[in-house]
Design a protein around this motif. Structure first.
Motif, PDB file in Angstrom:
ATOM      1  N   VAL A 103       0.849  -1.194   0.000  1.00 13.67           N
ATOM      2  CA  VAL A 103       0.000   0.000   0.000  1.00 13.67           C
ATOM      3  C   VAL A 103       0.885   1.245   0.000  1.00 13.67           C
ATOM      4  CG1 VAL A 103      -1.710   1.311   1.319  1.00 13.67           C
ATOM      5  CG2 VAL A 103      -1.910  -1.186   1.159  1.00 13.67           C
ATOM      6  N   GLU A 104       1.885   1.245   0.854  1.00 11.54           N
ATOM      7  CA  GLU A 104       2.758   2.413   0.989  1.00 11.54           C
ATOM      8  C   GLU A 104       3.423   2.789  -0.342  1.00 11.54           C
ATOM      9  OE1 GLU A 104       6.165   4.201   3.957  1.00 11.54           O
ATOM     10  OE2 GLU A 104       5.468   2.158   4.237  1.00 11.54           O
ATOM     11  N   ALA A 105       3.669   1.823  -1.191  1.00  5.98           N
ATOM     12  CA  ALA A 105       4.315   2.088  -2.480  1.00  5.98           C
ATOM     13  C   ALA A 105       3.513   3.056  -3.348  1.00  5.98           C
ATOM     14  CB  ALA A 105       4.534   0.770  -3.226  1.00  5.98           C
ATOM     15  N   TRP A 106       2.230   3.228  -3.069  1.00  6.51           N
ATOM     16  CA  TRP A 106       1.373   4.108  -3.866  1.00  6.51           C
ATOM     17  C   TRP A 106       1.304   5.531  -3.309  1.00  6.51           C
ATOM     18  CZ3 TRP A 106      -0.578   2.807  -8.494  1.00  6.51           C
ATOM     19  CH2 TRP A 106      -0.546   1.469  -8.835  1.00  6.51           C
ATOM     20  N   TYR A 107       1.885   5.768  -2.138  1.00  2.79           N
ATOM     21  CA  TYR A 107       1.731   7.071  -1.474  1.00  2.79           C
ATOM     22  C   TYR A 107       3.087   7.624  -1.079  1.00  2.79           C
ATOM     23  CZ  TYR A 107      -3.015   5.416  -1.450  1.00  2.79           C
ATOM     24  OH  TYR A 107      -4.233   4.933  -1.857  1.00  2.79           O
ATOM     25  N   ASP A 108       3.451   8.743  -1.687  1.00  2.31           N
ATOM     26  CA  ASP A 108       4.763   9.356  -1.428  1.00  2.31           C
ATOM     27  C   ASP A 108       4.951   9.734   0.030  1.00  2.31           C
ATOM     28  OD1 ASP A 108       5.381   9.107  -4.117  1.00  2.31           O
ATOM     29  OD2 ASP A 108       4.656  11.122  -4.603  1.00  2.31           O
ATOM     30  N   GLY A 109       3.890  10.140   0.698  1.00  3.17           N
ATOM     31  CA  GLY A 109       3.994  10.583   2.076  1.00  3.17           C
ATOM     32  C   GLY A 109       3.766   9.500   3.105  1.00  3.17           C
ATOM     33  N   GLY A 110       3.769   8.232   2.668  1.00  2.00           N
ATOM     34  CA  GLY A 110       3.538   7.137   3.610  1.00  2.00           C
ATOM     35  C   GLY A 110       2.167   7.235   4.255  1.00  2.00           C
ATOM     36  N   LYS A 111       2.065   6.759   5.486  1.00  2.29           N
ATOM     37  CA  LYS A 111       0.785   6.761   6.206  1.00  2.29           C
ATOM     38  C   LYS A 111       0.189   8.151   6.371  1.00  2.29           C
ATOM     39  CE  LYS A 111       0.615   2.791   9.254  1.00  2.29           C
ATOM     40  NZ  LYS A 111       0.570   2.349  10.640  1.00  2.29           N
ATOM     41  N   ASP A 112       1.036   9.167   6.347  1.00  2.89           N
ATOM     42  CA  ASP A 112       0.558  10.535   6.569  1.00  2.89           C
ATOM     43  C   ASP A 112       0.283  11.294   5.280  1.00  2.89           C
ATOM     44  OD1 ASP A 112       0.765  10.219   9.365  1.00  2.89           O
ATOM     45  OD2 ASP A 112       2.925  10.592   9.239  1.00  2.89           O
ATOM     46  N   ASP A 113       0.327  10.610   4.136  1.00  2.06           N
ATOM     47  CA  ASP A 113       0.081  11.263   2.854  1.00  2.06           C
ATOM     48  C   ASP A 113      -1.325  11.883   2.866  1.00  2.06           C
ATOM     49  OD1 ASP A 113      -0.649  11.704   0.058  1.00  2.06           O
ATOM     50  OD2 ASP A 113       1.155  10.559  -0.411  1.00  2.06           O
ATOM     51  N   PRO A 114      -1.444  13.174   2.567  1.00  2.91           N
ATOM     52  CA  PRO A 114      -2.756  13.826   2.611  1.00  2.91           C
ATOM     53  C   PRO A 114      -3.716  13.345   1.525  1.00  2.91           C
ATOM     54  CG  PRO A 114      -1.108  15.319   1.744  1.00  2.91           C
ATOM     55  CD  PRO A 114      -0.374  14.093   2.209  1.00  2.91           C
ATOM     56  N   ASP A 115      -3.207  12.625   0.518  1.00  2.00           N
ATOM     57  CA  ASP A 115      -4.065  12.165  -0.575  1.00  2.00           C
ATOM     58  C   ASP A 115      -4.631  10.769  -0.364  1.00  2.00           C
ATOM     59  OD1 ASP A 115      -3.892  14.499  -2.083  1.00  2.00           O
ATOM     60  OD2 ASP A 115      -2.041  13.846  -3.054  1.00  2.00           O
ATOM     61  N   ILE A 116      -4.388  10.157   0.792  1.00  2.79           N
ATOM     62  CA  ILE A 116      -4.940   8.827   1.057  1.00  2.79           C
ATOM     63  C   ILE A 116      -6.418   8.956   1.399  1.00  2.79           C
ATOM     64  CG2 ILE A 116      -4.943   6.822   2.584  1.00  2.79           C
ATOM     65  CD1 ILE A 116      -1.994   7.298   3.080  1.00  2.79           C
ATOM     66  N   LEU A 117      -7.205   8.116   0.736  1.00  2.43           N
ATOM     67  CA  LEU A 117      -8.612   7.965   1.078  1.00  2.43           C
ATOM     68  C   LEU A 117      -8.824   6.486   1.390  1.00  2.43           C
ATOM     69  CD1 LEU A 117     -11.497   9.036   1.355  1.00  2.43           C
ATOM     70  CD2 LEU A 117     -11.767   8.670  -1.124  1.00  2.43           C
ATOM     71  N   PHE A 118      -9.257   6.195   2.594  1.00 10.27           N
ATOM     72  CA  PHE A 118      -9.472   4.816   3.040  1.00 10.27           C
ATOM     73  C   PHE A 118     -10.969   4.555   2.996  1.00 10.27           C
ATOM     74  CE2 PHE A 118      -9.225   1.692   6.767  1.00 10.27           C
ATOM     75  CZ  PHE A 118      -8.831   0.637   5.951  1.00 10.27           C
ATOM     76  N   LEU A 119     -11.363   3.564   2.188  1.00  9.86           N
ATOM     77  CA  LEU A 119     -12.773   3.288   1.954  1.00  9.86           C
ATOM     78  C   LEU A 119     -13.197   1.940   2.515  1.00  9.86           C
ATOM     79  CD1 LEU A 119     -13.005   4.307  -1.813  1.00  9.86           C
ATOM     80  CD2 LEU A 119     -13.638   5.675   0.177  1.00  9.86           C
ATOM     81  N   ARG A 120     -14.456   1.879   2.897  1.00  7.75           N
ATOM     82  CA  ARG A 120     -15.092   0.616   3.276  1.00  7.75           C
ATOM     83  C   ARG A 120     -16.226   0.378   2.291  1.00  7.75           C
ATOM     84  NH1 ARG A 120     -17.209   1.964   7.882  1.00  7.75           N
ATOM     85  NH2 ARG A 120     -19.323   2.147   7.106  1.00  7.75           N
ATOM     86  N   MET A 121     -16.327  -0.830   1.783  1.00 11.47           N
ATOM     87  CA  MET A 121     -17.455  -1.214   0.942  1.00 11.47           C
ATOM     88  C   MET A 121     -18.313  -2.176   1.740  1.00 11.47           C
ATOM     89  SD  MET A 121     -17.422  -2.938  -2.840  1.00 11.47           S
ATOM     90  CE  MET A 121     -18.925  -3.113  -3.808  1.00 11.47           C
ATOM     91  N   ASP A 122     -19.478  -1.698   2.141  1.00 14.00           N
ATOM     92  CA  ASP A 122     -20.440  -2.553   2.831  1.00 14.00           C
ATOM     93  C   ASP A 122     -21.169  -3.345   1.756  1.00 14.00           C
ATOM     94  OD1 ASP A 122     -19.833  -1.626   5.441  1.00 14.00           O
ATOM     95  OD2 ASP A 122     -20.938   0.208   4.994  1.00 14.00           O
ATOM     96  N   LEU A 123     -21.084  -4.665   1.858  1.00 18.28           N
ATOM     97  CA  LEU A 123     -21.512  -5.538   0.776  1.00 18.28           C
ATOM     98  C   LEU A 123     -23.003  -5.805   0.784  1.00 18.28           C
ATOM     99  CD1 LEU A 123     -18.574  -8.079   0.949  1.00 18.28           C
ATOM    100  CD2 LEU A 123     -18.772  -6.009  -0.436  1.00 18.28           C
ATOM    101  N   GLY A 124     -23.542  -5.882  -0.417  1.00 21.93           N
ATOM    102  CA  GLY A 124     -24.951  -6.216  -0.619  1.00 21.93           C
ATOM    103  C   GLY A 124     -25.064  -7.552  -1.326  1.00 21.93           C
ATOM    104  N   ASP A 125     -25.919  -7.604  -2.330  1.00 18.43           N
ATOM    105  CA  ASP A 125     -26.161  -8.842  -3.058  1.00 18.43           C
ATOM    106  C   ASP A 125     -25.013  -9.180  -3.998  1.00 18.43           C
ATOM    107  OD1 ASP A 125     -28.595  -9.258  -1.848  1.00 18.43           O
ATOM    108  OD2 ASP A 125     -29.720  -8.187  -3.391  1.00 18.43           O
ATOM    109  N   ALA A 126     -24.911 -10.473  -4.296  1.00 19.13           N
ATOM    110  CA  ALA A 126     -23.844 -10.965  -5.169  1.00 19.13           C
ATOM    111  C   ALA A 126     -24.387 -12.056  -6.081  1.00 19.13           C
ATOM    112  CB  ALA A 126     -22.700 -11.528  -4.324  1.00 19.13           C
ATOM    113  N   GLU A 127     -23.699 -12.220  -7.196  1.00 17.24           N
ATOM    114  CA  GLU A 127     -23.921 -13.366  -8.077  1.00 17.24           C
ATOM    115  C   GLU A 127     -22.581 -14.069  -8.184  1.00 17.24           C
ATOM    116  OE1 GLU A 127     -26.078 -14.536 -12.272  1.00 17.24           O
ATOM    117  OE2 GLU A 127     -25.853 -12.429 -11.749  1.00 17.24           O
ATOM    118  N   ILE A 128     -22.583 -15.384  -7.947  1.00 19.24           N
ATOM    119  CA  ILE A 128     -21.335 -16.138  -7.879  1.00 19.24           C
ATOM    120  C   ILE A 128     -21.419 -17.336  -8.820  1.00 19.24           C
ATOM    121  CG2 ILE A 128     -19.755 -17.415  -6.376  1.00 19.24           C
ATOM    122  CD1 ILE A 128     -21.026 -15.944  -3.995  1.00 19.24           C
ATOM    123  N   TRP A 129     -20.329 -17.554  -9.552  1.00 19.32           N
ATOM    124  CA  TRP A 129     -20.216 -18.709 -10.435  1.00 19.32           C
ATOM    125  C   TRP A 129     -18.999 -19.521 -10.035  1.00 19.32           C
ATOM    126  CZ3 TRP A 129     -21.086 -13.792 -12.042  1.00 19.32           C
ATOM    127  CH2 TRP A 129     -22.228 -13.540 -12.795  1.00 19.32           C
TER     128      TRP A 129
END
Length: 161
Positions: A103-129
């Motif tokens: 993850v850190e490889a994508w952010y020049d400022g490491g954990k404190d990079d101001p451009d980091i956005l940490f997202l959660r995806m709350d899952l709904g329905d799925a189709e699985i094969w």
């Protein structure tokens, strides 16, 4: 679960294992199909109703909201499409849990990079094969025999994750 043609519990278990073994899925905002890009989901084995993503504040995903992910397992035997809602994750504990060198490889400022956005995806329905048809079904297909009934147990049209 509103509709089920397959073995939902078995396929859900295989889905989570395949997702844990694969580093990527395709994610897009439902309101913007052009936002679709490969992303690395962050998984918690004890949280089977959410997945997390690190992204940039300037990415399309900063708009948040309804999203769809598509997934193909590394062995090409598991496929899924699932829906959910992207929200900003504010838990520092969760952030620290998933932070790593990849993850850190994508952010020049490491954990404190101001451009980091940490997202959660709350899952709904799925189709699985489940694409693993097995030797007998492959032989039937090679002979031009119908395998439609055999495939029913390998597909769940709509289930919750």
């Amino acid at each position: 679960m509103r509709y089920n043609e397959g073995k939902a519990d078995e396929l859900r278990e295989k889905f989570w294992k395949a997702l844990a073994d694969s580093p990527y899925l395709f994610l897009q905002l439902d309101t913007d199909p052009k936002s679709a890009v490969p992303m690395s989901p962050q998984l918690d084995k004890d949280a089977n109703s959410s997945i997390w993503f690190f992204t940039h504040t300037k990415s399309d995903f900063a708009k948040l909201g309804a999203a769809t992910a598509t997934f193909e397992g590394e062995d090409h035997k598991m496929f899924a499409r699932f829906h959910g809602k992207l929200t900003k994750e504010t838990s520092q504990e969760r952030f620290d849990q998933f932070w790593n060198n990849f993850v850190e490889a994508w952010y020049d400022g490491g954990k404190d990079d101001p451009d980091i956005l940490f997202l959660r995806m709350d899952l709904g329905d799925a189709e699985i094969w489940n694409g693993d048809m097995g030797l007998l079904d492959v032989a039937k297909m090679a002979l031009g025999m119908n395998v439609h009934e055999d495939a029913k147990d390998k597909h769940v049209k709509e289930t919750s994750l």
